[in-house]
Design a protein around this motif. Structure first.
Motif, PDB file in Angstrom:
ATOM      1  N   GLY A   3       0.795  -1.228   0.000  1.00  0.00           N
ATOM      2  CA  GLY A   3       0.000   0.000   0.000  1.00  0.00           C
ATOM      3  C   GLY A   3       0.822   1.269   0.000  1.00  0.00           C
ATOM      4  N   CYS A   4       2.150   1.143  -0.126  1.00  0.00           N
ATOM      5  CA  CYS A   4       3.036   2.310  -0.059  1.00  0.00           C
ATOM      6  C   CYS A   4       2.927   3.125  -1.346  1.00  0.00           C
ATOM      7  N   ARG A   5       2.879   4.469  -1.188  1.00  0.00           N
ATOM      8  CA  ARG A   5       2.771   5.361  -2.354  1.00  0.00           C
ATOM      9  C   ARG A   5       4.077   6.102  -2.605  1.00  0.00           C
ATOM     10  N   ALA A  10      -0.532   3.806   9.674  1.00  0.00           N
ATOM     11  CA  ALA A  10       0.194   2.533   9.584  1.00  0.00           C
ATOM     12  C   ALA A  10       1.649   2.741   9.197  1.00  0.00           C
ATOM     13  N   CYS A  11       2.057   3.977   8.991  1.00  0.00           N
ATOM     14  CA  CYS A  11       3.449   4.255   8.607  1.00  0.00           C
ATOM     15  C   CYS A  11       3.970   5.462   9.376  1.00  0.00           C
ATOM     16  N   THR A  12       4.911   5.225  10.259  1.00  0.00           N
ATOM     17  CA  THR A  12       5.563   6.282  11.045  1.00  0.00           C
ATOM     18  C   THR A  12       7.064   5.971  11.081  1.00  0.00           C
ATOM     19  N   GLU A  27      -0.797  12.770   1.581  1.00  0.00           N
ATOM     20  CA  GLU A  27      -1.901  12.211   0.799  1.00  0.00           C
ATOM     21  C   GLU A  27      -1.853  10.683   0.741  1.00  0.00           C
ATOM     22  N   CYS A  28      -0.783  10.089   1.234  1.00  0.00           N
ATOM     23  CA  CYS A  28      -0.754   8.626   1.344  1.00  0.00           C
ATOM     24  C   CYS A  28      -1.663   8.225   2.511  1.00  0.00           C
ATOM     25  N   PRO A  29      -2.609   7.324   2.288  1.00  0.00           N
ATOM     26  CA  PRO A  29      -3.537   6.969   3.358  1.00  0.00           C
ATOM     27  C   PRO A  29      -2.864   6.376   4.595  1.00  0.00           C
TER      28      PRO A  29
HETATM   29 FE1  SF4 Z   1       5.113   4.820   1.727  1.00  0.00          FE
HETATM   30 FE2  SF4 Z   1       4.795   5.383   4.304  1.00  0.00          FE
HETATM   31 FE3  SF4 Z   1       5.305   7.355   2.621  1.00  0.00          FE
HETATM   32 FE4  SF4 Z   1       2.951   6.123   2.557  1.00  0.00          FE
HETATM   33  S1  SF4 Z   1       3.739   7.381   4.242  1.00  0.00           S
HETATM   34  S2  SF4 Z   1       4.234   6.686   0.812  1.00  0.00           S
HETATM   35  S3  SF4 Z   1       3.537   4.012   3.116  1.00  0.00           S
HETATM   36  S4  SF4 Z   1       6.673   5.630   3.119  1.00  0.00           S
END
Ligand code: SF4
Length: 362
Positions: free
Chosen positions: A312-314, A334-336, A327-329
């Motif tokens: 799911g990584c953008r 779920a991503c820190t 803007e990445c959900p």
């Molecule tokens: Fe990838 Fe995390 Fe960045 Fe989203 S916030 S694009 S999951 S690294």
């Protein structure tokens, strides 16, 4: 008001045509965040972090290959710290290390020489990622290993070079119809100019960026790394919007022709090759691989595949300016930085990391 204050006032009150500026150096990304520069700019000036963070552009396949090598008890993998936490398709180097794989964090590739000399029964494989700035260090490592006759020093090369990926990013933006000529379109992926990478240019020279300016019809400004240097460079890029020119605002370090000894060392051991980029696939001649004469130092670097990050990584859309990290959900949920889902949240030079840590919103 002194001239620097006038520049800051100009940038904060600018109300001309929108200007989208991409930086392609992870150290610029980190310094822009550290100095709070986005908040000093008018809403008509947007800064975009491009593919300049070496960890962020490293493909999953490369991490998987390092993990596979680490599971052979004959090998010891050496790496800079950031790479250890980048997720592969199923694991990461730090998880593999916790499971007992031979993986060591080092601060310099040259540290590995001594380890390899004292332990001839293992192959010491360095995870050689980075750009033109780091390539001379790997050339020095191989040079020393050859000179001292240490056979068990090898590289898994994921080295990349800037000009071809900049061409790719510009072409991708243009093919999406998001060029400066199309003001009526959404701003997704649009780029009007580049902060050229100061460290890379210190090695390569800025001559290549003059060519890029002529080819792309966009301005490039070679910038230093302090807040005032970056602000001055952004000011010039706003003024140069629409011009195909390259200016060097970092002359104390960067020349047109670059660092001849460093370039010569790299040329001795490496040659251009196709490279796999996270989210961008294979970009022809955008990497550096060991020359045939030194293939005995290669740990199996060829045939890496590009990927779209997965999970799911953008990252791919972030690295090409198509979306902002927020803007990445998964951003901040779920991503820190403590629990990264993608490479752009791992590195201190990563776009997502800097937006999260700096609380950046635009
Ligand atoms: Fe990838 Fe995390 Fe960045 Fe989203 S916030 S694009 S999951 S690294």
């Amino acid at each position: 008001m002194n001239s620097f204050d006038k520049i800051k006032a100009y940038l904060s009150s600018y109300d001309g045509p929108d200007v989208h500026i991409m930086e392609v150096c992870g150290t610029h990304t980190a310094s822009i965040a550290k100095n709070g520069i986005p908040a000093m700019l008018s809403p008509h000036i947007r800064l975009i972090s491009g593919p300049g963070c070496p960890v962020c552009v490293t493909v999953t396949d490369y991490i998987d290959r390092l993990i596979a090598l680490s599971q052979n008890e004959k090998n010891v993998i050496c790496s800079f710290g950031d790479l250890l936490r980048v997720p592969g398709s199923e694991s990461s180097l730090s998880l593999a290390r916790a499971d007992g794989a031979h993986i060591e964090m080092v601060y310099s590739p040259v540290q590995m020489l001594d380890k390899a000399r004292r332990d001839p029964d293992h192959d010491y494989i360095f995870a050689a990622v980075g750009f033109e700035t780091t390539a001379p260090v790997y050339a020095l490592l191989i040079d020393e290993a050859e000179r001292l006759g240490i056979p068990n020093v090898k590289l898994l090369t994921g080295l990349k070079t800037m000009p071809q990926v900049i061409r790719w990013v510009v072409s991708s933006a243009k093919s999406a119809g998001e060029t400066t000529e199309r003001e009526d379109k959404s701003d997704e992926g649009r780029i009007d100019g580049f902060l050229a990478p100061g460290h890379v240019c210190a090695v390569t020279g800025y001559g290549e960026y003059e060519k890029l300016a002529a080819e792309t019809g966009m301005p490039f400004v070679v910038s230093g790394f302090t807040g005032p240097q970056l602000i001055a460079s952004i000011f010039r890029l706003v003024q140069l919007r629409g011009k195909d020119t390259c200016e060097n605002l970092y002359p104390e370090v960067v020349s047109r022709s670059g660092n001849a000894p460093a370039k010569s060392a790299v040329k001795k051991y490496f040659e251009p090759c196709d490279a796999a980029w996270r989210g961008m696939g294979i970009i022809p001649m955008s990497g550096l691989c060991l020359r045939q004469d030194y293939m005995h130092r290669d740990a199996g670097s060829f045939g890496l595949t590009g990927d779209h990050a997965g999970r799911g990584c953008r990252c791919a859309s972030v690295l090409t300016g198509k979306i902002r990290p927020t803007e990445c959900p998964l951003f901040g949920k779920a991503c820190t930085p403590q629990n990264p889902n993608g490479a752009c949240m791992v590195s201190q030079e990563g776009s997502c990391y800097n937006w999260y840590v700096g609380g950046r919103t635009r």
